[in-house]
Design a protein around this motif. Structure first.
Motif, PDB file in Angstrom:
ATOM      1  N   VAL A  62       0.850  -1.192   0.000  1.00 19.06           N
ATOM      2  CA  VAL A  62       0.000   0.000   0.000  1.00 19.06           C
ATOM      3  C   VAL A  62       0.883   1.239   0.000  1.00 19.06           C
ATOM      4  CG1 VAL A  62      -1.942  -1.131   1.155  1.00 19.06           C
ATOM      5  CG2 VAL A  62      -0.199   0.021   2.527  1.00 19.06           C
ATOM      6  N   LYS A  63       0.320   2.340  -0.492  1.00 17.15           N
ATOM      7  CA  LYS A  63       1.104   3.560  -0.645  1.00 17.15           C
ATOM      8  C   LYS A  63       1.380   4.244   0.693  1.00 17.15           C
ATOM      9  CE  LYS A  63       1.013   8.062  -2.985  1.00 17.15           C
ATOM     10  NZ  LYS A  63       0.284   8.930  -3.947  1.00 17.15           N
ATOM     11  N   GLU A  64       0.406   4.226   1.607  1.00 20.94           N
ATOM     12  CA  GLU A  64       0.552   5.003   2.831  1.00 20.94           C
ATOM     13  C   GLU A  64      -0.105   4.302   4.007  1.00 20.94           C
ATOM     14  OE1 GLU A  64      -0.246   9.578   4.466  1.00 20.94           O
ATOM     15  OE2 GLU A  64      -1.014   8.953   2.520  1.00 20.94           O
ATOM     16  N   THR A  65       0.508   4.425   5.190  1.00 23.82           N
ATOM     17  CA  THR A  65      -0.133   4.014   6.438  1.00 23.82           C
ATOM     18  C   THR A  65      -0.051   5.184   7.422  1.00 23.82           C
ATOM     19  OG1 THR A  65       1.882   3.070   7.429  1.00 23.82           O
ATOM     20  CG2 THR A  65       0.505   1.599   6.089  1.00 23.82           C
ATOM     21  N   TYR A  66      -1.108   5.351   8.186  1.00 26.24           N
ATOM     22  CA  TYR A  66      -1.201   6.503   9.083  1.00 26.24           C
ATOM     23  C   TYR A  66      -2.225   6.147  10.158  1.00 26.24           C
ATOM     24  CZ  TYR A  66      -1.909  11.514  10.349  1.00 26.24           C
ATOM     25  OH  TYR A  66      -2.002  12.723  10.998  1.00 26.24           O
ATOM     26  N   ALA A  67      -1.756   6.024  11.394  1.00 21.42           N
ATOM     27  CA  ALA A  67      -2.599   5.545  12.487  1.00 21.42           C
ATOM     28  C   ALA A  67      -3.325   6.683  13.200  1.00 21.42           C
ATOM     29  CB  ALA A  67      -1.756   4.772  13.493  1.00 21.42           C
ATOM     30  N   ASP A  68      -4.641   6.571  13.267  1.00 17.35           N
ATOM     31  CA  ASP A  68      -5.435   7.406  14.167  1.00 17.35           C
ATOM     32  C   ASP A  68      -5.458   6.679  15.514  1.00 17.35           C
ATOM     33  OD1 ASP A  68      -7.427   8.606  15.696  1.00 17.35           O
ATOM     34  OD2 ASP A  68      -8.809   8.860  14.015  1.00 17.35           O
ATOM     35  N   ILE A  69      -4.826   7.256  16.529  1.00 15.63           N
ATOM     36  CA  ILE A  69      -4.714   6.584  17.829  1.00 15.63           C
ATOM     37  C   ILE A  69      -5.594   7.262  18.893  1.00 15.63           C
ATOM     38  CG2 ILE A  69      -2.422   5.655  17.374  1.00 15.63           C
ATOM     39  CD1 ILE A  69      -1.265   7.983  19.022  1.00 15.63           C
ATOM     40  N   THR A  70      -6.625   7.937  18.437  1.00 13.97           N
ATOM     41  CA  THR A  70      -7.503   8.667  19.357  1.00 13.97           C
ATOM     42  C   THR A  70      -8.052   7.768  20.451  1.00 13.97           C
ATOM     43  OG1 THR A  70      -8.139  10.166  17.556  1.00 13.97           O
ATOM     44  CG2 THR A  70      -9.550  10.116  19.511  1.00 13.97           C
ATOM     45  N   ASP A  71      -8.552   6.583  20.077  1.00 10.31           N
ATOM     46  CA  ASP A  71      -9.164   5.685  21.059  1.00 10.31           C
ATOM     47  C   ASP A  71      -8.153   5.218  22.109  1.00 10.31           C
ATOM     48  OD1 ASP A  71     -11.480   5.935  19.659  1.00 10.31           O
ATOM     49  OD2 ASP A  71     -11.419   3.947  18.739  1.00 10.31           O
ATOM     50  N   LEU A  72      -6.959   4.876  21.663  1.00 12.16           N
ATOM     51  CA  LEU A  72      -5.945   4.380  22.594  1.00 12.16           C
ATOM     52  C   LEU A  72      -5.494   5.486  23.543  1.00 12.16           C
ATOM     53  CD1 LEU A  72      -4.365   1.848  23.328  1.00 12.16           C
ATOM     54  CD2 LEU A  72      -2.602   2.535  21.692  1.00 12.16           C
ATOM     55  N   HIS A  73      -5.386   6.692  23.025  1.00 13.02           N
ATOM     56  CA  HIS A  73      -5.017   7.822  23.873  1.00 13.02           C
ATOM     57  C   HIS A  73      -6.116   8.103  24.896  1.00 13.02           C
ATOM     58  CE1 HIS A  73      -3.135  11.574  25.044  1.00 13.02           C
ATOM     59  NE2 HIS A  73      -4.306  12.191  24.871  1.00 13.02           N
ATOM     60  N   LYS A  74      -7.354   8.039  24.451  1.00 14.30           N
ATOM     61  CA  LYS A  74      -8.490   8.312  25.337  1.00 14.30           C
ATOM     62  C   LYS A  74      -8.595   7.269  26.450  1.00 14.30           C
ATOM     63  CE  LYS A  74     -13.560   8.393  25.300  1.00 14.30           C
ATOM     64  NZ  LYS A  74     -14.781   8.217  24.454  1.00 14.30           N
ATOM     65  N   ASP A  75      -8.390   6.000  26.108  1.00 21.93           N
ATOM     66  CA  ASP A  75      -8.629   4.920  27.074  1.00 21.93           C
ATOM     67  C   ASP A  75      -7.474   4.688  28.038  1.00 21.93           C
ATOM     68  OD1 ASP A  75     -11.059   4.618  25.902  1.00 21.93           O
ATOM     69  OD2 ASP A  75     -10.632   2.714  24.909  1.00 21.93           O
ATOM     70  N   VAL A  76      -6.223   4.855  27.565  1.00 17.40           N
ATOM     71  CA  VAL A  76      -5.087   4.554  28.464  1.00 17.40           C
ATOM     72  C   VAL A  76      -4.022   5.649  28.461  1.00 17.40           C
ATOM     73  CG1 VAL A  76      -5.427   2.064  28.357  1.00 17.40           C
ATOM     74  CG2 VAL A  76      -3.903   3.159  26.695  1.00 17.40           C
ATOM     75  N   GLY A  77      -4.289   6.763  27.802  1.00 22.32           N
ATOM     76  CA  GLY A  77      -3.331   7.862  27.803  1.00 22.32           C
ATOM     77  C   GLY A  77      -2.099   7.617  26.960  1.00 22.32           C
ATOM     78  N   PHE A  78      -2.194   6.684  25.996  1.00 25.33           N
ATOM     79  CA  PHE A  78      -1.028   6.374  25.164  1.00 25.33           C
ATOM     80  C   PHE A  78      -0.763   7.472  24.148  1.00 25.33           C
ATOM     81  CE2 PHE A  78       0.517   4.869  21.036  1.00 25.33           C
ATOM     82  CZ  PHE A  78       1.741   4.324  21.397  1.00 25.33           C
ATOM     83  N   TYR A  79       0.514   7.848  24.056  1.00 21.21           N
ATOM     84  CA  TYR A  79       0.965   8.685  22.967  1.00 21.21           C
ATOM     85  C   TYR A  79       2.448   8.407  22.755  1.00 21.21           C
ATOM     86  CZ  TYR A  79       0.466  12.324  19.530  1.00 21.21           C
ATOM     87  OH  TYR A  79       0.387  12.987  18.322  1.00 21.21           O
ATOM     88  N   PRO A  80       2.879   8.149  21.513  1.00 13.56           N
ATOM     89  CA  PRO A  80       4.280   7.822  21.259  1.00 13.56           C
ATOM     90  C   PRO A  80       5.198   8.986  21.608  1.00 13.56           C
ATOM     91  CG  PRO A  80       3.130   8.230  19.203  1.00 13.56           C
ATOM     92  CD  PRO A  80       2.083   8.201  20.273  1.00 13.56           C
TER      93      PRO A  80
END
Length: 343
Positions: A296-314
């Protein structure tokens, strides 16, 4: 607590097991040490895990139901983190049967074991590949994923469907993690960043597909591990009315969740190579080629749910993460392997 990690000798499994051990957990590792890439790398990872007295390793294949059920019978396993799989998009075009055995038969065997020996949480690896031919950027877990473009992606989507079925029928709390291009020390030699590094050091040509017009959401291994750790004690719960604020898969009433886990910041592949060149101190010899089947040409993660539920941010920049990888590569491959094993 006792945690079972399948694929413990693999890239993510190794780093995750090491983190769990440092936190004081008892880790039971499973791996078949197959030769998809050099098994010596897997053995060397295991050597670093075996220094922990609370680590137990079992060399076995998940298609061996008898051996798998024996592990569950003899241990009070609280959490299963299922990372074992036949990896690789392009290899799935060459050897599809390996994916059926590892990713489908192996998956049903491990989740069946969780059915008969109930666990608090079943966490498993999915993949950004499930987004396939979708044109919606960034990729969101709210998006339909019905157009896989490789057998590997299809098996990962199948895993998500099987997990939902077991969550619905047997109330097994399941969490699927769609990983986005994980990189870092002790990584997989079949990944582009690894082969690019090797070829740049050796003065060989690196092949760049779609003529360099590609973007990847490169995610550093420590960030991936941190996300998994935060989810350990956050099993999804039954929701009588589903989750009306988060349509799509989250509408399920079953104890079932899917998260993207990525860097949330895609990098152009040619820019990525420039960072590698700077870190290595050597220019790459690049051959530009058309797009490969299944890619595939591009990958791009929307991590809104993970940030909301456990405060994850890289928290790891590409320059920092690749810097750690290049330093490890030099220690491990450039005549300093013994030094790396002591790290």
């Amino acid at each position: 607590m006792t945690i079972l990690v399948t694929g413990a000798a693999g890239f993510i499994g190794f780093h995750l097991s090491k983190r769990l051990l440092t936190l004081g957990h008892h880790v039971i590792g499973i791996d078949n040490l197959n030769d998809y890439y050099d098994p010596c790398l897997k053995v060397d990872r295991l050597e670093l895990l075996k220094v922990y007295p609370q680590f137990e390793f079992n060399k076995m294949d998940l298609t061996d139901r008898s051996a798998l059920n024996s592990i569950f019978r003899n241990n009070s396993i609280r959490i299963v983190i299922h990372l074992a799989a036949q990896a690789g998009v392009r290899y799935s075009l060459e050897n599809p049967h390996a994916y059926v055995q590892s990713n489908l038969v192996g998956f049903i065997n491990i989740i069946e074991a969780c059915r008969h020996h109930p666990v608090d949480h079943f966490i498993y690896a999915s993949s950004s590949s499930v987004y396939g031919a979708t044109n919606h950027i960034p990729f969101s877990t709210k998006d339909p994923v019905d157009q896989p473009v490789s057998l590997y992606a299809a098996t990962k989507k199948a895993n998500e469907l099987i997990a939902h079925t077991y969550s619905h029928l047997y109330q097994i709390p399941t969490t699927g993690l769609r990983f986005f291009t994980v990189y870092g020390p002790w990584g997989r030699p079949d990944m582009a960043y690894y082969s690019f590094t090797k070829n740049i050091f050796e003065g060989k040509i690196i092949k760049v597909f779609n003529y360099g017009d590609m973007r990847r959401d490169f995610t550093y291994i420590d960030d991936i591990v941190e996300g998994i750790i935060r989810l350990l004690n956050k099993p999804p719960k039954t929701r009588p009315c589903g989750d009306k604020e988060n349509p799509g898969i989250s509408l399920s009433k079953a104890p079932y969740k899917i998260y993207n886990i990525g860097n949330n910041h895609p990098e152009n592949l040619l820019s990525f190579i420039q960072v590698l060149e700077k870190l290595i101190g050597k220019k790459a010899k690049i051959e530009l080629l058309p797009m490969q089947p299944g890619d595939v040409k591009e990958t791009y993660a929307d991590i809104t749910d993970l940030h909301k539920d456990v405060g994850f941010y890289p928290s790891t920049t590409l320059e920092t993460g690749l810097g750690h990888f290049v330093e490890w590569y030099k220690m491990y491959h450039l005549n300093e392997k013994s030094k790396s094993l002591q790290d």
